[in-house]
Design a protein around this motif. Structure first.
Motif, PDB file in Angstrom:
ATOM      1  N   ALA A 208       3.656   2.627 -12.443  1.00 28.42           N
ATOM      2  CA  ALA A 208       2.473   3.187 -10.912  1.00 28.42           C
ATOM      3  C   ALA A 208       2.653   2.631  -9.734  1.00 28.42           C
ATOM      4  O   ALA A 208       3.409   1.718  -9.863  1.00 28.42           O
ATOM      5  CB  ALA A 208       1.059   2.937 -11.452  1.00 28.42           C
ATOM      6  N   PRO A 209       3.213   3.223  -8.727  1.00 29.22           N
ATOM      7  CA  PRO A 209       3.351   3.350  -7.886  1.00 29.22           C
ATOM      8  C   PRO A 209       2.510   2.242  -7.125  1.00 29.22           C
ATOM      9  O   PRO A 209       1.416   2.068  -7.237  1.00 29.22           O
ATOM     10  CB  PRO A 209       3.386   4.332  -7.045  1.00 29.22           C
ATOM     11  N   LEU A 210       2.648   1.513  -6.269  1.00 27.69           N
ATOM     12  CA  LEU A 210       2.102   0.697  -4.726  1.00 27.69           C
ATOM     13  C   LEU A 210       2.352   0.944  -3.846  1.00 27.69           C
ATOM     14  O   LEU A 210       3.654   1.204  -3.533  1.00 27.69           O
ATOM     15  CB  LEU A 210       2.342  -1.069  -5.583  1.00 27.69           C
ATOM     16  N   ALA A 211       1.712   0.529  -3.102  1.00 21.22           N
ATOM     17  CA  ALA A 211       2.020   1.012  -1.159  1.00 21.22           C
ATOM     18  C   ALA A 211       1.112  -0.118  -0.327  1.00 21.22           C
ATOM     19  O   ALA A 211       0.265  -0.518  -0.894  1.00 21.22           O
ATOM     20  CB  ALA A 211       1.676   2.496  -1.485  1.00 21.22           C
ATOM     21  N   PHE A 212       1.725  -0.185   0.933  1.00 24.53           N
ATOM     22  CA  PHE A 212       0.806  -0.914   1.757  1.00 24.53           C
ATOM     23  C   PHE A 212       0.005   0.349   2.470  1.00 24.53           C
ATOM     24  O   PHE A 212      -0.017   1.530   1.937  1.00 24.53           O
ATOM     25  CB  PHE A 212       1.808  -1.231   2.913  1.00 24.53           C
ATOM     26  N   PRO A 213      -1.281  -0.271   2.908  1.00 21.92           N
ATOM     27  CA  PRO A 213      -1.920  -2.015   2.484  1.00 21.92           C
ATOM     28  C   PRO A 213      -2.425  -2.387   0.820  1.00 21.92           C
ATOM     29  O   PRO A 213      -3.509  -3.644   1.489  1.00 21.92           O
ATOM     30  CB  PRO A 213      -3.094  -1.539   3.261  1.00 21.92           C
TER      31      PRO A 213
ATOM     32  N   ASN B 266       6.625  -0.157   2.509  1.00 20.64           N
ATOM     33  CA  ASN B 266       7.081   1.092   1.822  1.00 20.64           C
ATOM     34  C   ASN B 266       8.191   1.822   2.014  1.00 20.64           C
ATOM     35  O   ASN B 266       8.732   1.273   3.011  1.00 20.64           O
ATOM     36  CB  ASN B 266       5.640   1.634   2.783  1.00 20.64           C
ATOM     37  N   ASP B 267       8.642   2.659   0.915  1.00 22.77           N
ATOM     38  CA  ASP B 267       9.782   3.317   1.972  1.00 22.77           C
ATOM     39  C   ASP B 267       9.642   4.781   2.349  1.00 22.77           C
ATOM     40  O   ASP B 267       8.661   4.990   2.336  1.00 22.77           O
ATOM     41  CB  ASP B 267      10.328   3.450   0.328  1.00 22.77           C
ATOM     42  N   MET B 268      11.104   5.793   2.454  1.00 19.91           N
ATOM     43  CA  MET B 268      10.348   6.284   2.937  1.00 19.91           C
ATOM     44  C   MET B 268       8.953   7.786   2.287  1.00 19.91           C
ATOM     45  O   MET B 268       8.996   8.565   2.735  1.00 19.91           O
ATOM     46  CB  MET B 268      11.363   8.054   3.447  1.00 19.91           C
ATOM     47  N   TYR B 269       9.069   7.363   0.985  1.00 20.86           N
ATOM     48  CA  TYR B 269       8.359   8.242  -0.274  1.00 20.86           C
ATOM     49  C   TYR B 269       6.988   7.736  -0.017  1.00 20.86           C
ATOM     50  O   TYR B 269       5.799   7.992  -0.629  1.00 20.86           O
ATOM     51  CB  TYR B 269       8.776   8.628  -1.473  1.00 20.86           C
ATOM     52  N   GLY B 270       6.697   7.136   1.060  1.00 18.52           N
ATOM     53  CA  GLY B 270       4.831   6.383   0.814  1.00 18.52           C
ATOM     54  C   GLY B 270       4.795   5.506  -0.005  1.00 18.52           C
ATOM     55  O   GLY B 270       3.487   5.059  -0.349  1.00 18.52           O
ATOM     56  N   HIS B 271       5.748   4.228  -1.088  1.00 26.26           N
ATOM     57  CA  HIS B 271       5.517   3.730  -1.847  1.00 26.26           C
ATOM     58  C   HIS B 271       6.238   2.528  -1.557  1.00 26.26           C
ATOM     59  O   HIS B 271       7.446   2.488  -0.788  1.00 26.26           O
ATOM     60  CB  HIS B 271       5.596   4.542  -3.160  1.00 26.26           C
ATOM     61  N   VAL B 272       6.157   0.933  -2.019  1.00 27.04           N
ATOM     62  CA  VAL B 272       6.936  -0.085  -2.022  1.00 27.04           C
ATOM     63  C   VAL B 272       8.285   0.732  -2.785  1.00 27.04           C
ATOM     64  O   VAL B 272       8.694   0.986  -3.719  1.00 27.04           O
ATOM     65  CB  VAL B 272       5.900  -1.104  -2.831  1.00 27.04           C
TER      66      VAL B 272
ATOM     67  N   ALA C  12      -2.049  -3.579  -8.631  1.00 27.51           N
ATOM     68  CA  ALA C  12      -2.902  -3.107  -7.894  1.00 27.51           C
ATOM     69  C   ALA C  12      -4.340  -4.187  -8.296  1.00 27.51           C
ATOM     70  O   ALA C  12      -4.116  -4.783  -8.847  1.00 27.51           O
ATOM     71  CB  ALA C  12      -3.681  -2.228  -7.844  1.00 27.51           C
ATOM     72  N   GLU C  13      -4.655  -4.889  -7.335  1.00 27.76           N
ATOM     73  CA  GLU C  13      -5.433  -5.739  -6.862  1.00 27.76           C
ATOM     74  C   GLU C  13      -7.336  -5.034  -7.933  1.00 27.76           C
ATOM     75  O   GLU C  13      -7.274  -4.271  -7.716  1.00 27.76           O
ATOM     76  CB  GLU C  13      -6.085  -5.630  -5.716  1.00 27.76           C
ATOM     77  N   GLY C  14      -6.836  -6.356  -8.757  1.00 29.49           N
ATOM     78  CA  GLY C  14      -8.673  -5.765  -9.745  1.00 29.49           C
ATOM     79  C   GLY C  14      -7.917  -4.851 -10.490  1.00 29.49           C
ATOM     80  O   GLY C  14      -8.938  -5.153 -11.721  1.00 29.49           O
ATOM     81  N   ALA C  15      -6.638  -4.732 -10.958  1.00 31.05           N
ATOM     82  CA  ALA C  15      -6.561  -3.580 -11.827  1.00 31.05           C
ATOM     83  C   ALA C  15      -6.487  -4.072 -13.181  1.00 31.05           C
ATOM     84  O   ALA C  15      -5.836  -5.591 -12.718  1.00 31.05           O
ATOM     85  CB  ALA C  15      -5.175  -2.722 -12.062  1.00 31.05           C
ATOM     86  N   GLU C  16      -6.629  -3.869 -14.182  1.00 31.94           N
ATOM     87  CA  GLU C  16      -5.942  -4.368 -15.682  1.00 31.94           C
ATOM     88  C   GLU C  16      -4.894  -4.123 -16.345  1.00 31.94           C
ATOM     89  O   GLU C  16      -4.399  -4.506 -16.722  1.00 31.94           O
ATOM     90  CB  GLU C  16      -7.905  -3.803 -16.334  1.00 31.94           C
ATOM     91  N   THR C  17      -4.785  -3.075 -15.827  1.00 29.54           N
ATOM     92  CA  THR C  17      -3.182  -2.641 -16.022  1.00 29.54           C
ATOM     93  C   THR C  17      -1.796  -2.502 -15.505  1.00 29.54           C
ATOM     94  O   THR C  17      -1.835  -2.570 -13.897  1.00 29.54           O
ATOM     95  CB  THR C  17      -3.091  -1.264 -16.777  1.00 29.54           C
TER      96      THR C  17
END
Length: 148
Positions: A75-80, A26-32, A105-110
């Motif tokens: 779309a953003p991805l983020a820990f965890p 994650n970066d300072m903006y809260g996403h990867v 994202a886990e389980g996402a179709e797009t």
């Protein structure tokens, strides 16, 4: 200028690898951070090649050099979260392969992001391009690679 790509569906990819995110991703903006996406591309492709016996990173005579990369973010991805990387081959030449990777994202179709890596395969000692070895060609064919 070309139109912005649209996120693709999971069904467009031939192989998948799960990659857990880390706190440090994650970066300072809260996403990867964007640079991490390229690390996931690299991990997904090379782990698949190693598992299928097409790449020996320690003793193999053929290695791949990345000569081109690209990524679009949707779309953003983020820990965890767990990321699922979809992999396919769009094109293969005699010594190069264009791997296309989508991150879900886990389980996402797009796809949350998608892009590509182009590898040129070279002799480890001379670093000159070589024909794709048979084991690598088999993986490329399985991933949908079209020959030049």
């Amino acid at each position: 200028m070309s139109a912005r790509p649209s996120p693709e569906l999971r069904s467009s990819y031939r192989a998948f690898r799960s990659i857990p995110t880390r706190w440090a991703d994650n970066d300072m903006y809260g996403h990867v951070n964007n640079v991490v996406y390229y690390g996931w591309f690299d991990t997904a492709v090379n782990a698949l090649l190693i598992e299928r016996g097409a790449l020996d990173i320690h003793h193999g005579t053929t290695i791949g050099f990345v000569v081109e990369t690209q990524c679009n973010y949707f779309a953003p991805l983020a820990f965890p979260q767990t990321v699922e990387a979809g992999i396919r081959v769009a094109h293969a030449g005699s010594s190069s392969v264009r791997y296309e990777i989508a991150l879900f994202a886990e389980g996402a179709e797009t796809a949350a992001a998608q892009g590509h890596f182009v590898h040129v395969y070279v002799d480890r000692a001379t670093q000159r391009p070589v024909k794709l070895p048979a084991a690598l060609q088999a993986v490329v064919d399985d991933l949908g690679g079209r020959r030049a």
